[in-house]
Enzyme design. Structure first.
Site, short mmCIF file in Angstrom:
data_model
loop_
_atom_site.label_atom_id
_atom_site.label_comp_id
_atom_site.label_asym_id
_atom_site.label_seq_id
_atom_site.Cartn_x
_atom_site.Cartn_y
_atom_site.Cartn_z
N ASP A 194 0.84 -1.20 0.00
CA ASP A 194 0.00 0.00 0.00
C ASP A 194 0.87 1.25 0.00
O ASP A 194 2.07 1.20 -0.35
CB ASP A 194 -0.98 -0.06 1.20
CG ASP A 194 -2.28 0.68 0.94
OD1 ASP A 194 -2.27 1.92 1.03
OD2 ASP A 194 -3.30 0.03 0.63
N CYS B 130 -10.72 3.04 -5.31
CA CYS B 130 -10.72 3.39 -3.89
C CYS B 130 -10.74 4.91 -3.82
O CYS B 130 -10.17 5.59 -4.66
CB CYS B 130 -9.44 2.86 -3.23
SG CYS B 130 -9.27 3.28 -1.49
N GLY C 79 -10.39 6.91 -0.31
CA GLY C 79 -10.51 6.88 1.14
C GLY C 79 -11.57 5.86 1.51
O GLY C 79 -12.50 6.14 2.26
N ASP D 68 -19.11 3.81 -7.68
CA ASP D 68 -20.18 4.08 -8.63
C ASP D 68 -19.97 3.23 -9.87
O ASP D 68 -18.91 2.64 -10.07
CB ASP D 68 -20.20 5.57 -8.99
CG ASP D 68 -18.85 6.06 -9.47
OD1 ASP D 68 -18.43 5.63 -10.56
OD2 ASP D 68 -18.20 6.87 -8.76
N GLU E 278 -5.24 -18.71 15.66
CA GLU E 278 -5.82 -17.78 14.68
C GLU E 278 -5.35 -18.11 13.27
O GLU E 278 -6.12 -18.05 12.31
CB GLU E 278 -5.44 -16.34 15.04
CG GLU E 278 -6.18 -15.80 16.25
CD GLU E 278 -5.64 -14.45 16.72
OE1 GLU E 278 -6.45 -13.62 17.16
OE2 GLU E 278 -4.40 -14.23 16.66
#
Ligand code: GLA
Length: 732
Positions: free
Chosen positions: A372, A530, A532, A538, A618
């Protein structure tokens, strides 16, 4: 099925499998709307009424017939100038600034296939979706203003199998003087009667698309965005449903805007109880000059109608978006399960840390690592670096190519975050080209996350950023990008010479141009939109990016609501959804790993955490979640989606994915509330085959479909908050 034209009466009837849409050119050349609803034969002209009404003007040629007024007749394309005082779709100012026009029917033509729009996204039919797109047709009705020499082509596309009608408008200047578009919207629906509720989707950063239902009374309900994006605040979509409508009962109409910039949606109930619902570009900051010979296209609106409640209406939109808006290789494929570095380390990573994340991800069965924000220029925080699209090799400790090779070597794919439309003042790009940013000369700009917007209305800016980013893409085996946009547009101004009223529209054209080039030149690349989170969720973006990060809020309980609102228009395959660590970064809430996965499996599944911080237990749980996701991926992504509760009101969030062949259903339930001596919630299933039986795969228990659909499945009462359950039913 298809489009029928009665040439003599100029009666146009658009038929889909279950719906009929009808309009008519009257004796004065006005195009009147007659009907949209359940499939029917006949001429619905009788629905229009004519009365002499005070203060409602009459066209000059009506010659004293005071029962004819555009102030109350239902219309296809209302504009300012013909005596209609309701909201209109078109406002045109001539070269002296006079706002007026008078559009009358000129001609029509019928075309095979679905129309497309130059440089804008639109519903498409080609070889890849010819099954659901069978018998698509387009009707074009041309209206003309003789004085302005303004020509308006109303486009109607029909997707008969999916009960979808698309609309857009081409406006052109065939005269010798210029005029200016001050409002240019795409579609309206006029209703002559009815008791309706409006359903819209409001929100904010980290809490997008909350469903709001309100009774339509007198006055105008307006939603919209002037932020240059479709926005977190309102989604560019609206429903108008019977006041009594439910998921499986009642007349329901919907409109969705295939556009990623500002928009305005209005629902007005007028003095005579007519209702008009309309959608299109926002008129604030729109003043679009059309010189002689020029044309302007409004973006497309997708419409649908269901006589059987909201579930079917949503399914129509979801299928249309999934098969006829989304494109490319990834449209029909299950998406890789990703691990994203953002919530795992934010800006604080090195190449070695990413390799470690990748190792952890591989061990969990994850298929892709996404690096990212923070890998380029001087980007170690969100104050600098945007615009400098070159790899920070010092931070990574190697070239991007080497990093990706190493990660590919482990059997993982690699993805990258970008935010191409932005620049920080503290960047080499801004220092070199300050005029590429949108700022008003002589004023300090409004900053958002300390960044400015690059002027994508200018081709040279789009070219430069495209070249920089494609260099990065070419330097390594990058199979995914996340395309972000982290502030709203303000200080609308182009240093490139466009007038202010043109910039926002041309900006979006520039964005689409960039995305189109990426799609064309990197056909294997999976792009996730993306802004935020879900600030630009849309149908326009879905044309270029088949999935969109739903929200920066990864809290499973909030997400259940966000995904619920999103589901009214958009398919599960488009909703980016990840499991993140607890306590949640956005809410501080702790929810079990199981519940987090149940919710994330209501979208494109992935993780956003550091595997090194997980316990062995986990890890084992995550491995089995990934296996489960693969098992159900097809059903999740391609099944019919049913909402089984309203998580804004009910104690549970529940939804169902049902295979179109009726053979299996996946039911997910999250308990949102817990009380002492709790009453039992029953989840009523939908869509199952009547009179059949379904076996719960986990327990082998067989249930009659009729009882599951009428009374429902009791949700276990257990201690503890936010329990969740999943049932996989298979038809016996
Ligand atoms: C936005 C995105 C996040 C993350 C950050 C990076 O907020 O929605 O997921 O990518 O930007 O700066």
């Amino acid at each position: 099925m298809g489009i029928q034209i009665n040439e003599e009466n100029l009666l146009f009837t658009l038929n889909t499998k279950r719906t009929t849409y009808q309009m008519h050119v009257d004796r004065y050349g006005y195009l009147l709307h007659q009907y949209y609803g359940r499939r029917t034969e006949g001429n619905m002209h009788f629905l229009l009424t004519f009365q002499d009404r005070g203060f409602s003007g009459n066209p000059y040629e009506a010659e004293g017939d005071r029962t004819y007024s555009m102030d109350f007749l239902p219309q296809e394309y209302p504009y300012l100038g013909n005596g209609d005082y309701r909201r209109v779709l078109l406002k045109v100012a001539d070269d002296l600034g006079t706002i007026d026009c008078d559009l009358r029917y000129e001609s029509h033509r019928l075309e095979d296939g679905m129309f497309s729009i130059p440089n804008l996204p639109a519903v498409y039919v080609d070889d890849t979706n010819a099954d659901t797109g069978a018998n698509a047709q387009t009707l074009v009705i041309t209206l003309k203003d003789d004085l302005l020499k303004l020509r308006v082509d109303l486009y109607y596309g029909v997707l008969p199998k999916l009960d979808i009608i698309t609309r857009a408008v081409r406006i052109s200047n065939s005269g010798k003087t210029s005029f200016t578009l001050e409002k240019a919207q795409s579609a309206c629906l006029d209703f002559v009667t009815g008791d309706y509720d409006a359903i819209t989707f409001y929100g904010r950063h980290c809490m997008e698309r909350n469903m709001q239902r309100q009774h339509v009374g007198h006055g105008t309900l307006t939603i919209g965005s002037t932020r240059g994006t479709s926005s977190h605040q309102y989604n560019p979509a609206m429903l108008l449903v019977d006041h009594m409508a439910t998921e499986d009962y009642g007349h329901c109409y919907g409109m969705s805007f295939v556009y990623s910039g500002g928009f305005k949606g209005e629902i007005e109930k007028d003095q005579y109880n007519n209702i008009r619902m309309q959608l299109g570009l926002h008129d604030e900051l729109l003043a679009y000059p059309l010189e002689p010979g020029q044309e302007f296209w409004t973006p497309q609106v997708v419409m649908s109608y269901s006589s059987k409640g909201m579930a079917r209406l949503s399914q129509n939109f979801q299928r249309c978006a999934r098969r006829h808006i989304c494109r490319g290789k990834w449209r029909d494929l299950p998406r890789p399960v990703v691990l994203n570095s953002w919530e795992a380390c934010y800006f604080d990573f090195s190449g070695d840390k990413l390799v470690e994340l990748a190792k952890g991800a591989r061990d969990l069965g994850v298929e892709m690592l996404v690096m990212d924000d923070g890998w380029f220029g001087a980007r170690n925080d969100d104050y600098r670096g945007l615009g400098d699209w070159y790899v920070n090799e010092k931070k990574l400790g190697r070239s991007l190519g080497d990093l990706v090779n190493e990660i590919n070597g482990m059997g993982l794919k690699f993805g990258l975050w970008v935010e191409p439309e932005m620049v920080n003042e503290d960047s080499d790009l801004y220092r070199k080209h300050p005029d590429w940013a949108m700022t008003i000369p002589g004023r300090h700009p409004v900053l958002g996350r300390n960044q400015l917007i690059l002027d994508f209305s200018r081709k040279e800016v789009v070219d430069a950023i495209y070249n920089a980013i494609s260099k990065v893409l070419d330097s390594a085996n990058i199979e995914y990008i996340k395309w972000d946009f982290n502030r709203s547009i303000f200080n609308v101004y182009s240093h490139g010479g466009l007038s202010q009223g043109q910039v926002l529209y041309n900006y979006v054209l520039g964005l689409y141009d960039f995305l189109e080039r990426l799609n064309r030149n990197y056909p294997d690349l999976l792009i996730e939109g993306c802004s935020g989170g879900g600030g630009r969720f849309d149908m326009g973006m879905l044309y270029y990016t088949p999935q969109i990060w739903c929200s920066d809020n990864t809290d499973a309980i909030d997400r259940a609501r966000i995904q619920y609102g999103t589901s009214f228009m958009y398919p599960v395959s488009s909703m980016g959804a990840h499991v993140s660590a607890v306590p949640n970064e956005q809410t501080g809430r702790t929810v079990s790993l199981n519940t987090r996965a149940v919710v994330a499996m209501g979208g494109t599944f992935g993780y956003e955490l550091d595997p090194a911080k997980l316990s062995e237990e986990e890890k084992e749980q995550i491995r089995s979640q990934v296996r489960e996701y693969h098992k159900y991926a097809d059903l999740i992504n391609h099944g019919l989606y049913y909402r089984l509760s309203n998580p804004h009101e009910d104690e549970i969030a529940a939804w169902e994915m049902f295979s179109e062949d009726g053979k299996e259903a996946l039911i997910s339930v999250v308990c949102l509330a817990v009380h002492g001596n709790m009453t039992v919630n029953y989840v009523r299933l939908r869509g199952l085959k009547k009179d059949c039986f379904y076996r719960d795969e986990a327990t082998g228990v067989v249930y009659p479909a009729n009882a599951l659909m009428q009374i429902g499945l009791p949700v276990p009462v257990e201690m503890g908050e936010y329990q969740s359950y999943r049932w996989h039913f298979v038809k016996v």
